[in-house]
Design a protein around this motif. Structure first.
Motif, PDB file in Angstrom:
ATOM      1  N   ALA A 267       0.837  -1.201   0.000  1.00  0.00           N
ATOM      2  CA  ALA A 267       0.000   0.000   0.000  1.00  0.00           C
ATOM      3  C   ALA A 267       0.873   1.253   0.000  1.00  0.00           C
ATOM      4  CB  ALA A 267      -0.930  -0.008   1.213  1.00  0.00           C
ATOM      5  N   ASN A 271       0.701   4.070  -3.091  1.00  0.00           N
ATOM      6  CA  ASN A 271       0.349   5.478  -2.911  1.00  0.00           C
ATOM      7  C   ASN A 271       0.622   5.878  -1.462  1.00  0.00           C
ATOM      8  OD1 ASN A 271      -0.835   7.987  -2.636  1.00  0.00           O
ATOM      9  ND2 ASN A 271      -2.609   7.487  -3.878  1.00  0.00           N
ATOM     10  N   GLU A 273       0.691   8.631   0.193  1.00  0.00           N
ATOM     11  CA  GLU A 273      -0.228   9.554   0.867  1.00  0.00           C
ATOM     12  C   GLU A 273      -1.515   8.859   1.263  1.00  0.00           C
ATOM     13  OE1 GLU A 273      -1.219  13.704  -0.135  1.00  0.00           O
ATOM     14  OE2 GLU A 273       0.229  13.365  -1.745  1.00  0.00           O
ATOM     15  N   ALA A 274      -2.052   8.082   0.326  1.00  0.00           N
ATOM     16  CA  ALA A 274      -3.279   7.360   0.628  1.00  0.00           C
ATOM     17  C   ALA A 274      -3.031   6.373   1.757  1.00  0.00           C
ATOM     18  CB  ALA A 274      -3.791   6.639  -0.605  1.00  0.00           C
ATOM     19  N   ALA A 275      -1.844   5.776   1.774  1.00  0.00           N
ATOM     20  CA  ALA A 275      -1.517   4.832   2.831  1.00  0.00           C
ATOM     21  C   ALA A 275      -1.528   5.546   4.179  1.00  0.00           C
ATOM     22  CB  ALA A 275      -0.157   4.198   2.576  1.00  0.00           C
ATOM     23  N   HIS A 276      -0.903   6.694   4.213  1.00  0.00           N
ATOM     24  CA  HIS A 276      -0.861   7.455   5.457  1.00  0.00           C
ATOM     25  C   HIS A 276      -2.286   7.756   5.934  1.00  0.00           C
ATOM     26  CE1 HIS A 276       1.071  11.052   7.776  1.00  0.00           C
ATOM     27  NE2 HIS A 276       0.286  10.319   8.523  1.00  0.00           N
ATOM     28  N   LEU A 277      -3.125   8.214   5.006  1.00  0.00           N
ATOM     29  CA  LEU A 277      -4.496   8.540   5.387  1.00  0.00           C
ATOM     30  C   LEU A 277      -5.314   7.299   5.726  1.00  0.00           C
ATOM     31  CD1 LEU A 277      -5.369  11.424   2.929  1.00  0.00           C
ATOM     32  CD2 LEU A 277      -5.020  11.560   5.382  1.00  0.00           C
ATOM     33  N   SER A 278      -4.829   6.121   5.325  1.00  0.00           N
ATOM     34  CA  SER A 278      -5.524   4.896   5.699  1.00  0.00           C
ATOM     35  C   SER A 278      -5.039   4.390   7.046  1.00  0.00           C
ATOM     36  CB  SER A 278      -5.303   3.804   4.655  1.00  0.00           C
ATOM     37  OG  SER A 278      -5.701   4.242   3.390  1.00  0.00           O
ATOM     38  N   GLY A 279      -4.236   5.183   7.707  1.00  0.00           N
ATOM     39  CA  GLY A 279      -3.776   4.791   9.032  1.00  0.00           C
ATOM     40  C   GLY A 279      -2.535   3.928   9.026  1.00  0.00           C
ATOM     41  N   ILE A 280      -1.852   3.865   7.895  1.00  0.00           N
ATOM     42  CA  ILE A 280      -0.631   3.066   7.838  1.00  0.00           C
ATOM     43  C   ILE A 280       0.554   3.965   8.159  1.00  0.00           C
ATOM     44  CG2 ILE A 280       0.877   1.758   6.295  1.00  0.00           C
ATOM     45  CD1 ILE A 280      -1.716   0.993   4.761  1.00  0.00           C
ATOM     46  N   ASN A 281       1.442   3.478   9.012  1.00  0.00           N
ATOM     47  CA  ASN A 281       2.584   4.285   9.407  1.00  0.00           C
ATOM     48  C   ASN A 281       3.696   4.146   8.370  1.00  0.00           C
ATOM     49  OD1 ASN A 281       4.700   5.546  10.675  1.00  0.00           O
ATOM     50  ND2 ASN A 281       4.004   4.914  12.711  1.00  0.00           N
ATOM     51  N   VAL A 282       3.749   5.116   7.478  1.00  0.00           N
ATOM     52  CA  VAL A 282       4.668   5.038   6.343  1.00  0.00           C
ATOM     53  C   VAL A 282       6.123   5.024   6.801  1.00  0.00           C
ATOM     54  CG1 VAL A 282       5.391   6.168   4.209  1.00  0.00           C
ATOM     55  CG2 VAL A 282       2.990   6.179   4.856  1.00  0.00           C
TER      56      VAL A 282
ATOM     57  N   HIS B 334      -1.171  10.020  15.043  1.00  0.00           N
ATOM     58  CA  HIS B 334      -1.103   9.487  13.683  1.00  0.00           C
ATOM     59  C   HIS B 334      -2.533   9.246  13.220  1.00  0.00           C
ATOM     60  CE1 HIS B 334      -0.081   6.608  10.448  1.00  0.00           C
ATOM     61  NE2 HIS B 334       1.041   7.296  10.406  1.00  0.00           N
ATOM     62  N   THR B 335      -2.720   9.174  11.916  1.00  0.00           N
ATOM     63  CA  THR B 335      -4.065   8.905  11.410  1.00  0.00           C
ATOM     64  C   THR B 335      -4.613   7.603  11.982  1.00  0.00           C
ATOM     65  OG1 THR B 335      -2.997   7.975   9.494  1.00  0.00           O
ATOM     66  CG2 THR B 335      -3.912  10.158   9.235  1.00  0.00           C
ATOM     67  N   SER B 336      -3.701   6.650  12.257  1.00  0.00           N
ATOM     68  CA  SER B 336      -4.196   5.373  12.768  1.00  0.00           C
ATOM     69  C   SER B 336      -4.893   5.553  14.119  1.00  0.00           C
ATOM     70  CB  SER B 336      -3.059   4.360  12.882  1.00  0.00           C
ATOM     71  OG  SER B 336      -2.051   4.874  13.697  1.00  0.00           O
ATOM     72  N   ILE B 339      -8.378   6.697  13.374  1.00  0.00           N
ATOM     73  CA  ILE B 339      -9.191   5.586  12.872  1.00  0.00           C
ATOM     74  C   ILE B 339      -9.616   4.698  14.037  1.00  0.00           C
ATOM     75  CG2 ILE B 339      -9.181   3.535  11.403  1.00  0.00           C
ATOM     76  CD1 ILE B 339      -7.186   5.035   9.597  1.00  0.00           C
ATOM     77  N   ASN B 353      -4.713  11.087  -3.102  1.00  0.00           N
ATOM     78  CA  ASN B 353      -4.417  10.505  -1.801  1.00  0.00           C
ATOM     79  C   ASN B 353      -5.536   9.645  -1.234  1.00  0.00           C
ATOM     80  OD1 ASN B 353      -6.281  12.397  -1.051  1.00  0.00           O
ATOM     81  ND2 ASN B 353      -4.796  13.803  -0.183  1.00  0.00           N
ATOM     82  N   PHE B 356      -5.468   3.409  -4.037  1.00  0.00           N
ATOM     83  CA  PHE B 356      -4.275   2.759  -4.571  1.00  0.00           C
ATOM     84  C   PHE B 356      -4.617   2.343  -5.997  1.00  0.00           C
ATOM     85  CE2 PHE B 356      -4.558   1.953  -0.001  1.00  0.00           C
ATOM     86  CZ  PHE B 356      -3.447   2.673   0.401  1.00  0.00           C
TER      87      PHE B 356
END
Ligand code: ATP
Ligand code: MG
Lengths: 391, 506
Positions: A267, A271, A273-282, B334-336, B339, B353, B356
């Motif tokens: 992920a 992308n 940025e999208a990963a970050h917004l999905s709660g993934i710690n980039v 963090h965003t997490s 969520i 953003n 995927f």
């Protein structure tokens, strides 16, 4: 006919994957014919797989690095440097090998985390950060081997990692028993897991490929595993290098396909940025992938040093480029998010087969480079063309 | 009778698994403004890509007759050469280059291969005048708002001596003012003899300026409506688009209960270190359980920034003030964390953003709650597929299968995947940033219906939207933002267009 149609569709959908296996098959067959069977002899295949080992583990790590849109140019000299440190710890400090190996792997992880710090925390482009690392570790390698020059390693256990074979537990018809047992277990495990996946899918009412094609697939892959096992059992059996590479492949394949962590890696590559917004710690993912890369570089260094039974002042030179080439031949995409661990292994074997086959044929080194370059370009061109038409 | 400039005859275009266009006929007369309308995935963008040579001759069946000649475009430049220019759904400008460089990129003003920059700037000024845009040609694109960027795109097209201008949803990302501006410009261009094909989901625009409107449904031409015959009104268009009558745009909500406050912002500010200014200033806001609040305002008012600052602050703003969730002040690292606390944020820029693009529908849907399909960190692929199927069906996502790459879906369907992804995360507070941008009327209705169902179940929704109609039609209360501040709060009874615009432009 329905089966024919299904086969066509399957090939169309998976052309990129199948293409790689077919290419490998063609390369092997051609060399085998041109060398009158020497290429596929037990001894040579065993040799070939061993010589691919230290690049293969790098290619696995490199694939994930490229998947998250970075690159690591430092892996070659990190491998060289840590290989030399291993030799020093073993020979000059007299440490036990069971201590040396974890220490070296841990050092690899630390180096990787430092890379991760530069890239994730400070935002330095991976190309530059790892270029710096490449220079630093090249210097470090020269520094630690300055006084002694090549360090000969006299430790049987250690050297076995690069040259030795697993114990046979007895020979049957001049075939290596344990190798055959492992091969049979491998086939059984493969068949079992395929059946289970299929069974699950049926349970959930999902589409599965039809029974005849499924049977053909099972048989074909089982036969290939069996054949390789048989060939290797006729020489010295599976080598330790091969077992280590298999282990690394299985673990990384599992992580990248089956786990949350793997999904997060892809992920982030797809992308960030999208990963970050999905709660993934980039950042965390970047640290992990870079850490794993240098750990595998350490492993590569161990394998290479053990194979040469010595640490040289030029160890690790150009490993990074071989690993990157293998990863690209294996289908990774620099746009991020695409690439398989198993592809990297096949890529490494393709490249090693080329070198090995051309050596057997006595092709001059100048042509060897050109041909390998051509194959790399060809693989990427094929990749781009098939991806354009893909689903 | 006017001359026919373009005729597309029996165009058929298939992608693996989808027939995107099925014997489409499309005829445009010189000097008219011709709209292409249809549901998401009807094939509008694809038809225009065939016309402009993105899908070259040979990849489709049928004929393109342009200015009386059958054309075979092998590449995009072939269509540019005969005066066809297309502005894509997604803007294609270079943010770090200047306005004049962007206008003349690919069409440089040069002598013997050497670019004459001075002349370029002079010419660019002319073009900017033509599109009524008052900016310096040296300005960087990234410093312009989307509305102005859109005008730059048109200037770029005009610089190529365009006869037929195609705009794919040009106003989707624009606010009302900028949209109005653009429509005026199109009418202006018409007077200069430029023919225009426009794709839009905003039917108001169609009614306002269209001479004709051709309707596509499921890759087929349904009909062409003509203004001259009095056929162009919203009802008729919708009827042809969706194939049935649709009497309301906003679904009725069962009178629902509004509960206690679930989220509160107190004196909330966010400072953007890179821009060097506050993007949100002293905001006070309340969200109750089971409520939809609308956040209205012009582009750049700080609405998206407000959402991001609450949602785990991914842009690292310096935050001040309190964010209170269920009576508890919270600090998300963090965003997490956001969520986990039950928030979800459907982004405004789904391609940039939100999604995927290189992954399939399945993987997109599960991405924000991977734990939900995993045991001990190991993913259950079958469970995942089931969930993806569920959202594909319940949100009516039009795709060949859940294996389809999201990048290859039509714009509206991408938006639905984005929504599905966040519904799967199972939030209590759903922030929707421009939830219906680029979505057809039918799908809008579906999304509004989903929103209503969610609040009935006790969810709370914050809807950021530039479409006044939807803000008024869906919200229980409306906050209006301008320059990072909340300028006012209106309840659903007292809110109307004038009041909102007044607050927004204060
Ligand atoms: N490159 C592609 N590969 C596969 N399928 C595609 C591709 N491009 C479009 N499609 C499919 O073709 C159909 C028509 O898509 P198109 O983008 O033309 O729709 P549209 O009318 O422009 O919709 P929207 O209003 O949502 O933008 C859709 O079903 C879409 O999934
Ligand atoms: Mg479209």
């Amino acid at each position: 006919m329905k089966i024919l149609q299904e086969t066509q569709q399957l090939i169309k959908d998976n052309i990129r994957d199948y293409g790689m296996y077919i290419a490998l098959f063609v390369i092997m067959l051609t060399f085998n014919m041109m060398t009158d069977g020497t290429f596929m002899s037990s001894r040579n295949i065993s040799n070939l797989l061993d010589s691919a080992g230290y690049i293969a583990v790098l290619a696995v790590g490199m694939t994930l690095v490229i998947v998250i849109r970075h690159i690591d140019l430092s892996v070659g000299y990190v491998a060289g440097f840590l290989g030399a440190i291993a030799a020093i710890l073993l020979m000059q400090q007299g440490l036990s090998i069971y201590l040396v190996i974890p220490i070296i792997l841990a050092l690899g992880i630390i180096i990787g985390l430092a890379n991760g710090f530069l890239i994730a925390q400070l935002g330095i482009p991976a190309f530059v950060a790892s270029l710096a690392g490449m220079l630093i570790f090249r210097g470090a390698l020269l520094k630690v081997t300055e006084g002694t020059g090549t360090i000969i390693v006299q430790n049987e256990v250690f050297n076995a990692l690069g040259n030795g074979f697993i114990p046979s537990l007895g020979m049957v018809n001049a075939r290596h028993l344990l190798t055959i047992i492992i091969g049979v277990l491998g086939v059984l495990f493969f068949v079992y897991s395929e059946l289970k996946t299929r069974h699950d899918k049926v349970k959930y009412n999902f589409d599965v490929i039809s029974v005849p094609i499924f049977a053909v697939k099972l048989t074909l892959i089982s036969l290939i595993i069996a054949y390789i096992t048989w060939i290797l059992a006729g020489y010295n059996g599976f080598s330790w290098t091969l077992m280590i590479v298999l282990f690394v492949t299985i673990v990384y394949h599992f992580i990248s396909n089956k786990t949350v962590l793997g999904r997060q890696i892809y992920a982030v590559g797809s992308n960030p940025e999208a990963a970050h917004l999905s709660g993934i710690n980039v950042k965390k993912i970047t640290y992990l992938v870079m850490g794993s890369m240098s750990m595998l570089a350490a492993l590569s260094g161990i394998l290479y040093t053990a194979r040469l039974q010595s640490a040289t002042t030029t160890a690790g030179m150009l490993f990074e480029l071989d690993a990157i080439a293998a990863a690209y031949v294996g289908g990774v995409s620099s746009a991020g998010g695409v690439g398989k661990v198993t592809g990297a292994i096949i890529g490494a074997i393709v490249m090693a087969s080329l070198t090995n086959g051309m050596n057997l044929l006595g092709v001059g080194i100048s042509y060897q480079y050109m041909i390998r370059g051509g194959v790399l370009a060809g693989a990427v061109i094929f990749d781009v063309l098939t991806r354009k038409r893909g689903k | 009778m006017a001359k026919t400039i373009l005729e597309m005859d029996n165009i058929t275009k298939t992608f693996p698994g989808v027939k995107a266009l099925d014997n489409v006929n499309f005829k445009v007369e010189e000097g008219e403004i011709h709209f292409l309308v249809g549901e998401n995935g009807a094939g509008k963008s694809t038809l225009m890509k065939v016309l402009s040579g993105v899908y070259p001759y040979g990849e489709y069946e049928g004929d393109i007759v342009y200015q009386g000649k059958v054309q075979q475009f092998h590449k995009i430049n072939d269509s540019v050469d005969v005066g066809i220019a297309i502005i894509y759904q997604e803007l294609a400008l270079f943010p770090d280059l200047s306005v004049y460089e962007n206008i003349y990129i690919g069409n440089e003003v040069k002598h013997n291969g050497i670019i004459n920059w001075n002349q370029t700037i002079v010419k660019a000024k002319d073009m900017l005048k033509k599109v009524n845009l008052k900016v310096k040609p040296e300005t960087l694109i990234k410093d312009l708002g989307v509305g102005k960027q859109q005008l730059i795109e048109i200037a770029k097209a005009l610089s190529k001596e365009v006869k037929l201008l195609i705009l794919d949803e040009p106003t989707a990302a624009l606010n009302e003012d900028d949209s109005e501006n653009l429509l005026e410009l199109i009418k202006e261009l018409k007077k200069q003899g430029i023919t225009c094909i426009m794709i839009s989901h905003k039917l108001k625009e169609v009614v306002a300026i269209a001479d004709k409107a051709t309707i596509l449904r499921d890759g087929q031409t349904i009909c062409t409506l003509e203004k001259a015959k009095g056929e162009i009104d919203e009802k008729t268009i919708i009827r042809h688009m969706v194939g049935r009558e649709m009497n309301q745009i906003y679904p009725k909500r069962e009178n629902h209960e509004i509960g206690d406050t679930i989220l509160e912002l107190k004196n909330w500010s966010a400072y953007d270190g890179q821009l060097g200014r506050h993007v949100v200033k002293n905001a006070d806001l309340k969200l109750n359980r089971g409520e939809i609040i609308g956040i209205s305002g012009l582009m750049g008012a700080g609405r998206t920034e407000l959402a991001l600052s609450m949602f785990g602050n991914p842009k690292n703003y310096k935050l001040k003030g309190d964010l209170v969730l269920n009576q508890q002040p919270v600090h998300f690292k963090h965003t997490s964390d956001a969520i986990k606390a039950g928030m979800a944020y459907v982004t405004e820029d789904r391609k940039g953003n939100g999604l995927f693009l290189l992954q399939n529908i399945t993987k997109n849907v599960s991405a924000s709650k991977l734990q939900g399909i995993a045991h001990h960190g190991i993913i259950n692929n079958n469970e995942e597929i089931k969930i993806a199927e569920h959202y594909k069906n319940s949100l009516h996502i039009k795709a060949s299968s859940i294996e389809q790459l999201v990048g290859k879906l039509s714009g509206g369907n991408q938006q639905k995947v984005s929504l599905g992804k966040w519904l799967f995360a199972g939030p209590n507070i759903l922030i929707l940033d421009e939830p219906t941008r680029g979505i057809d009327v039918g799908a809008k209705f579906e999304i509004y219906t989903v929103m209503n169902e969610l609040v009935e179940k006790g969810l709370s929704i914050i809807m950021i939207s530039s479409e006044l109609g939807e803000v008024l039609g869906m919200s229980d209360r409306v906050y209006v933002m301008a320059e990072g501040e909340i300028k006012g709060e209106l309840d659903s009874q007292s809110a109307d267009q004038e009041k909102i615009m007044e607050l927004a432009t204060q």
